[in-house]
Design a protein around this motif. Structure first.
Motif, PDB file in Angstrom:
ATOM      1  N   ALA A  21      -0.681 -10.976   9.599  1.00  0.00           N
ATOM      2  CA  ALA A  21      -0.821 -10.179  10.683  1.00  0.00           C
ATOM      3  C   ALA A  21       0.703  -9.995  11.221  1.00  0.00           C
ATOM      4  CB  ALA A  21      -1.859 -10.941  11.810  1.00  0.00           C
ATOM      5  N   THR A  22       0.949  -8.885  11.783  1.00  0.00           N
ATOM      6  CA  THR A  22       2.185  -8.664  12.390  1.00  0.00           C
ATOM      7  C   THR A  22       2.255  -7.769  13.370  1.00  0.00           C
ATOM      8  OG1 THR A  22       4.587  -8.581  11.997  1.00  0.00           O
ATOM      9  CG2 THR A  22       3.048  -6.915  10.990  1.00  0.00           C
ATOM     10  N   ALA A  23       3.098  -7.528  14.366  1.00  0.00           N
ATOM     11  CA  ALA A  23       3.121  -6.370  15.301  1.00  0.00           C
ATOM     12  C   ALA A  23       4.519  -5.740  15.394  1.00  0.00           C
ATOM     13  CB  ALA A  23       2.725  -7.038  16.506  1.00  0.00           C
ATOM     14  N   ALA A  24       4.393  -4.452  15.619  1.00  0.00           N
ATOM     15  CA  ALA A  24       5.586  -3.534  16.024  1.00  0.00           C
ATOM     16  C   ALA A  24       5.445  -3.104  17.169  1.00  0.00           C
ATOM     17  CB  ALA A  24       5.862  -2.466  14.749  1.00  0.00           C
ATOM     18  N   ALA A  25       6.495  -2.710  17.834  1.00  0.00           N
ATOM     19  CA  ALA A  25       6.597  -2.275  19.038  1.00  0.00           C
ATOM     20  C   ALA A  25       5.945  -0.796  19.142  1.00  0.00           C
ATOM     21  CB  ALA A  25       7.944  -2.222  19.842  1.00  0.00           C
ATOM     22  N   SER A  26       5.240  -0.599  20.024  1.00  0.00           N
ATOM     23  CA  SER A  26       4.383   0.636  20.238  1.00  0.00           C
ATOM     24  C   SER A  26       5.413   1.827  20.144  1.00  0.00           C
ATOM     25  CB  SER A  26       3.477   0.833  21.420  1.00  0.00           C
ATOM     26  OG  SER A  26       4.290   0.903  22.380  1.00  0.00           O
ATOM     27  N   SER A  27       6.465   1.630  20.644  1.00  0.00           N
ATOM     28  CA  SER A  27       7.562   2.700  20.744  1.00  0.00           C
ATOM     29  C   SER A  27       8.507   2.697  19.401  1.00  0.00           C
ATOM     30  CB  SER A  27       8.366   2.235  21.776  1.00  0.00           C
ATOM     31  OG  SER A  27       9.179   1.297  21.668  1.00  0.00           O
ATOM     32  N   SER A  28       8.273   1.741  18.433  1.00  0.00           N
ATOM     33  CA  SER A  28       9.180   1.901  17.125  1.00  0.00           C
ATOM     34  C   SER A  28       8.329   2.549  16.221  1.00  0.00           C
ATOM     35  CB  SER A  28       9.310   0.399  16.681  1.00  0.00           C
ATOM     36  OG  SER A  28      10.017   0.299  15.489  1.00  0.00           O
ATOM     37  N   ARG A  29       8.707   3.871  16.130  1.00  0.00           N
ATOM     38  CA  ARG A  29       8.053   4.733  15.103  1.00  0.00           C
ATOM     39  C   ARG A  29       8.305   4.219  13.481  1.00  0.00           C
ATOM     40  NH1 ARG A  29       8.898  11.135  14.770  1.00  0.00           N
ATOM     41  NH2 ARG A  29       7.398  11.613  12.694  1.00  0.00           N
ATOM     42  N   ASP A  30       9.461   3.819  13.191  1.00  0.00           N
ATOM     43  CA  ASP A  30      10.095   3.483  12.044  1.00  0.00           C
ATOM     44  C   ASP A  30       9.426   2.018  11.723  1.00  0.00           C
ATOM     45  OD1 ASP A  30      11.362   5.515  11.305  1.00  0.00           O
ATOM     46  OD2 ASP A  30      13.379   4.585  12.054  1.00  0.00           O
ATOM     47  N   GLY A  31       9.324   1.278  12.654  1.00  0.00           N
ATOM     48  CA  GLY A  31       8.588  -0.121  12.427  1.00  0.00           C
ATOM     49  C   GLY A  31       7.036  -0.087  12.232  1.00  0.00           C
ATOM     50  N   ASN A  32       6.222   0.700  12.724  1.00  0.00           N
ATOM     51  CA  ASN A  32       4.977   1.137  12.769  1.00  0.00           C
ATOM     52  C   ASN A  32       4.913   1.621  11.217  1.00  0.00           C
ATOM     53  OD1 ASN A  32       3.254  -0.019  14.889  1.00  0.00           O
ATOM     54  ND2 ASN A  32       4.844   1.072  15.904  1.00  0.00           N
ATOM     55  N   ARG A  33       5.520   2.803  10.814  1.00  0.00           N
ATOM     56  CA  ARG A  33       5.515   3.276   9.658  1.00  0.00           C
ATOM     57  C   ARG A  33       5.765   2.210   8.332  1.00  0.00           C
ATOM     58  NH1 ARG A  33       8.373   9.356   9.760  1.00  0.00           N
ATOM     59  NH2 ARG A  33       6.562  10.538  10.869  1.00  0.00           N
ATOM     60  N   PHE A  34       6.451   1.402   8.569  1.00  0.00           N
ATOM     61  CA  PHE A  34       7.003   0.293   7.603  1.00  0.00           C
ATOM     62  C   PHE A  34       5.825  -0.408   7.498  1.00  0.00           C
ATOM     63  CE2 PHE A  34       8.691  -3.881   6.922  1.00  0.00           C
ATOM     64  CZ  PHE A  34       9.107  -3.869   5.687  1.00  0.00           C
ATOM     65  N   MET A  35       5.328  -1.038   8.523  1.00  0.00           N
ATOM     66  CA  MET A  35       4.338  -1.945   8.426  1.00  0.00           C
ATOM     67  C   MET A  35       2.903  -1.173   7.716  1.00  0.00           C
ATOM     68  SD  MET A  35       5.221  -4.665   9.338  1.00  0.00           S
ATOM     69  CE  MET A  35       6.763  -5.230  10.380  1.00  0.00           C
ATOM     70  N   ALA A  36       2.619   0.180   8.102  1.00  0.00           N
ATOM     71  CA  ALA A  36       1.549   0.994   7.537  1.00  0.00           C
ATOM     72  C   ALA A  36       1.840   0.975   5.993  1.00  0.00           C
ATOM     73  CB  ALA A  36       1.546   2.191   8.193  1.00  0.00           C
ATOM     74  N   ARG A  37       2.897   1.392   5.480  1.00  0.00           N
ATOM     75  CA  ARG A  37       3.188   1.223   4.159  1.00  0.00           C
ATOM     76  C   ARG A  37       2.994  -0.165   3.509  1.00  0.00           C
ATOM     77  NH1 ARG A  37       7.843   4.210   5.977  1.00  0.00           N
ATOM     78  NH2 ARG A  37       9.349   2.206   5.399  1.00  0.00           N
ATOM     79  N   LEU A  38       3.024  -1.098   4.098  1.00  0.00           N
ATOM     80  CA  LEU A  38       2.895  -2.499   3.601  1.00  0.00           C
ATOM     81  C   LEU A  38       1.242  -2.769   3.581  1.00  0.00           C
ATOM     82  CD1 LEU A  38       5.905  -4.419   4.791  1.00  0.00           C
ATOM     83  CD2 LEU A  38       5.374  -3.343   2.297  1.00  0.00           C
ATOM     84  N   ALA A  39       0.490  -1.879   4.003  1.00  0.00           N
ATOM     85  CA  ALA A  39      -1.007  -1.897   4.090  1.00  0.00           C
ATOM     86  C   ALA A  39      -1.435  -2.738   5.389  1.00  0.00           C
ATOM     87  CB  ALA A  39      -1.593  -2.693   2.844  1.00  0.00           C
ATOM     88  N   LEU A  40      -0.498  -2.798   6.433  1.00  0.00           N
ATOM     89  CA  LEU A  40      -0.838  -3.511   7.616  1.00  0.00           C
ATOM     90  C   LEU A  40      -1.295  -2.540   8.414  1.00  0.00           C
ATOM     91  CD1 LEU A  40       2.120  -5.792   7.517  1.00  0.00           C
ATOM     92  CD2 LEU A  40      -0.237  -6.583   7.604  1.00  0.00           C
ATOM     93  N   GLY A  41      -2.766  -2.409   8.958  1.00  0.00           N
ATOM     94  CA  GLY A  41      -3.332  -1.435   9.788  1.00  0.00           C
ATOM     95  C   GLY A  41      -3.545  -2.109  10.990  1.00  0.00           C
TER      96      GLY A  41
END
Length: 192
Positions: A120-140
């Motif tokens: 599990a991990t978290a990305a700041a809600s304001s970090s569009r790039d961070g959230n996209r990166f996590m999504a590409r790694l299958a982290l929903g």
């Protein structure tokens, strides 16, 4: 064969100033020396615990990013063992060089070594790039963490109470309305 420029190592006490810069938006609000002191404690604890690991990524020999890994449960109510990859951050000048991917590989490797089936991990809600990166790694998304100062939440809770519970606001309003009505009724016969 291509040589990778990204290497990983365990954090050392001497990394505390670098981590204070890297995680400036994540650490408690305090002066820099207090933040560094906090990080020295965190590094020491991670070094001594088999359930924690603080990993620093270097790019061509320079510190470029870090992640704090911790074995815990998915939540206080869901006791499924999980490895949390806390604050996987990469300095802006080293983004898109494989540093973030390598940090997340360290999280997966740590989970596999411990026999844990979830990361599990978290990305700041304001970090569009961070959230996209996590999504590409299958982290929903599993949950949304919301945070506010205690006094702000208290003020909103008080404001949303029914007026009956706000120190008798409804009763006071009824008393004032009754007084106004009584004054009007007393003033009406004099007008005729």
């Amino acid at each position: 064969m291509m040589r990778t420029l990204v290497t990983l190592r365990s954090a050392a006490i001497t990394d505390a100033p670098f981590l204070a810069t890297l995680w400036a938006d994540t650490l408690r609000r305090a002066d820099r020396q207090e933040q560094i002191a906090d990080l020295e404690v965190i590094i020491k604890n991670a070094t001594q615990s088999p359930d924690e690991k603080l990993v620093v990524a270097e790019y061509d020999g320079s510190p470029a990013g870090a992640v704090y890994l911790r074995l815990t449960t998915l939540s206080a109510l869901n006791l499924e063992p999980t490895v949390q990859a806390l604050s996987p951050h990469v300095l802006p000048e080293y983004r898109r060089h494989g540093v973030g991917r390598t940090l997340m590989e360290a999280a997966v490797t740590f989970a596999e070594e411990l026999g844990i089936g979830q990361v599990a991990t978290a990305a700041a809600s304001s970090s569009r790039d961070g959230n996209r990166f996590m999504a590409r790694l299958a982290l929903g998304p599993q949950a949304v963490l919301r945070v506010a100062p205690t006094h702000a939440v208290r003020a909103r809770l008080v404001a949303q109470r029914p007026s009956l519970h706000r120190g008798g606001g409804r009763q006071l309003g009824q008393v004032l309305a009754a007084r106004r009505s009584l004054k009007r009724s007393q003033a009406a016969p004099d007008a005729g």
